[in-house]
Motif scaffolding. Structure first.
Motif, PDB file in Angstrom:
ATOM      1  N   PRO A  14      25.817 101.733  39.155  1.00 19.77           N
ATOM      2  CA  PRO A  14      24.489 101.455  39.734  1.00 19.77           C
ATOM      3  C   PRO A  14      24.307  99.965  39.995  1.00 19.77           C
ATOM      4  O   PRO A  14      24.924  99.116  39.328  1.00 19.77           O
ATOM      5  CB  PRO A  14      23.530 101.948  38.651  1.00 19.77           C
ATOM      6  N   GLU A  15      23.462  99.652  40.938  1.00 22.54           N
ATOM      7  CA  GLU A  15      23.145  98.264  41.261  1.00 22.54           C
ATOM      8  C   GLU A  15      22.648  97.526  40.020  1.00 22.54           C
ATOM      9  O   GLU A  15      21.884  98.077  39.223  1.00 22.54           O
ATOM     10  CB  GLU A  15      22.064  98.226  42.349  1.00 22.54           C
ATOM     11  N   GLY A  16      23.121  96.300  39.855  1.00 13.83           N
ATOM     12  CA  GLY A  16      22.719  95.490  38.709  1.00 13.83           C
ATOM     13  C   GLY A  16      23.655  95.592  37.522  1.00 13.83           C
ATOM     14  O   GLY A  16      23.578  94.772  36.599  1.00 13.83           O
ATOM     15  N   ALA A  17      24.546  96.551  37.539  1.00 12.88           N
ATOM     16  CA  ALA A  17      25.475  96.732  36.423  1.00 12.88           C
ATOM     17  C   ALA A  17      26.538  95.642  36.416  1.00 12.88           C
ATOM     18  O   ALA A  17      26.794  94.977  37.426  1.00 12.88           O
ATOM     19  CB  ALA A  17      26.146  98.098  36.512  1.00 12.88           C
ATOM     20  N   ILE A  18      27.155  95.459  35.259  1.00  7.15           N
ATOM     21  CA  ILE A  18      28.311  94.569  35.153  1.00  7.15           C
ATOM     22  C   ILE A  18      29.558  95.408  35.427  1.00  7.15           C
ATOM     23  O   ILE A  18      29.765  96.457  34.819  1.00  7.15           O
ATOM     24  CB  ILE A  18      28.403  93.932  33.760  1.00  7.15           C
ATOM     25  N   PRO A  81      24.920  96.169  46.233  1.00  2.28           N
ATOM     26  CA  PRO A  81      25.563  97.114  47.160  1.00  2.28           C
ATOM     27  C   PRO A  81      26.573  96.436  48.076  1.00  2.28           C
ATOM     28  O   PRO A  81      27.588  97.049  48.444  1.00  2.28           O
ATOM     29  CB  PRO A  81      24.381  97.687  47.938  1.00  2.28           C
ATOM     30  N   SER A  82      26.325  95.158  48.407  1.00  2.00           N
ATOM     31  CA  SER A  82      27.258  94.437  49.278  1.00  2.00           C
ATOM     32  C   SER A  82      28.587  94.138  48.590  1.00  2.00           C
ATOM     33  O   SER A  82      29.548  93.718  49.245  1.00  2.00           O
ATOM     34  CB  SER A  82      26.627  93.122  49.751  1.00  2.00           C
ATOM     35  N   LEU A 107      35.561 100.163  44.803  1.00  2.00           N
ATOM     36  CA  LEU A 107      34.307 100.030  44.053  1.00  2.00           C
ATOM     37  C   LEU A 107      33.121 100.354  44.945  1.00  2.00           C
ATOM     38  O   LEU A 107      33.038  99.864  46.073  1.00  2.00           O
ATOM     39  CB  LEU A 107      34.169  98.601  43.512  1.00  2.00           C
ATOM     40  N   THR A 108      32.198 101.149  44.430  1.00  2.00           N
ATOM     41  CA  THR A 108      30.944 101.439  45.123  1.00  2.00           C
ATOM     42  C   THR A 108      29.794 101.082  44.201  1.00  2.00           C
ATOM     43  O   THR A 108      29.764 101.525  43.046  1.00  2.00           O
ATOM     44  CB  THR A 108      30.838 102.929  45.512  1.00  2.00           C
ATOM     45  N   ILE A 109      28.864 100.291  44.722  1.00  2.00           N
ATOM     46  CA  ILE A 109      27.648  99.928  43.988  1.00  2.00           C
ATOM     47  C   ILE A 109      26.500 100.731  44.597  1.00  2.00           C
ATOM     48  O   ILE A 109      26.188 100.566  45.784  1.00  2.00           O
ATOM     49  CB  ILE A 109      27.334  98.429  44.080  1.00  2.00           C
TER      50      ILE A 109
END
Lengths: 111, 115
Positions: A14-18, A81-82, A107-109
């Protein structure tokens, strides 16, 4: 056995994850270590470049090299996401020229 | 800095014809350039090392008579795929570094489709 091993994924977070990406290698002669990011249908873009062991930080990206374990890592903080792309580790023995690449991790965000 | 430009970005050709791909270092001189090949969802495989003013060095298994490399100046290397066949269809990428200890920068690749 390949000289450089990298889990191809895919990895989805998910977005924001490390994000933690890594490679292992078998040849102790490798001295130069790089991480490249490759978007679909584009050439690889240099992200991080490290000589020998140690850590290097650049904005949200941190590269680590542990030569004793033959293990390198790339950490991405506050993932966006970018950042969705394929990440390739690469290394060389002499100079930073003739590179041996890992397979790449896709990798997908997710927003 | 360290921009590598590759042209064309995409080419479609008929089987049996030859295709030339250009790789230019735009803001630096490169005595050595590298040509890679990448199949879908696979990593980059080094094909050959292009040396300015001398013959290219090819990796094992790469046919030098099929993949002709010319590095006539410090800013230009060309890869010519001769008598192309469908199995030559791939993504070809060149790279160069500003000096021996500097990391490589890559062009945006050429997608070759042989029909």
């Amino acid at each position: 056995q390949k000289e450089v091993e990298q889990d191809p994924g895919p990895l989805s977070v998910p977005e924001g994850a490390i994000v933690s990406l890594n490679c292992t290698y078998s040849n102790s002669a490798f001295q130069y270590f790089m991480w490249y990011r490759q978007y679909s249908r584009k050439g690889p873009e240099l992200l991080m470049y490290t000589y020998s062991s140690g850590n290097k930080e650049d904005g949200r990206f941190t590269a680590q090299v542990d030569k004793s374990s033959k293990y390198i890592s790339l950490f991405i903080r506050d993932s966006q996401p970018s950042d969705s792309a394929t990440y390739l580790c690469a290394m060389s023995k002499q100079g930073a020229q003739k590179l041996v690449f890992g397979q790449g991790t896709r990798l997908t965000i997710n927003p | 800095g360290a921009v590598v430009s590759q042209h064309p970005s995409r080419v479609i050709c008929k089987s049996g014809t030859s295709v030339k791909i250009e790789c230019r270092s735009l803001d630096f001189q490169a005595t050595t350039m590298f040509w890679y090949r990448q199949f879908p969802k696979q990593s980059l495989m080094l094909m050959a090392t292009s040396n300015e003013g001398s013959k290219a060095t090819y990796e094992q298994g790469v046919e030098k008579d099929k993949f002709l490399i010319n590095h006539a100046s410090l800013t230009l290397s060309t890869l010519t795929v001769t008598s192309a066949h469908p199995e030559d269809s791939s993504f070809y990428i060149c790279s160069a570094g500003t000096d021996y200890n500097s990391p490589l920068h890559f062009g945006n690749g050429t997608r070759l489709t042989v029909t």
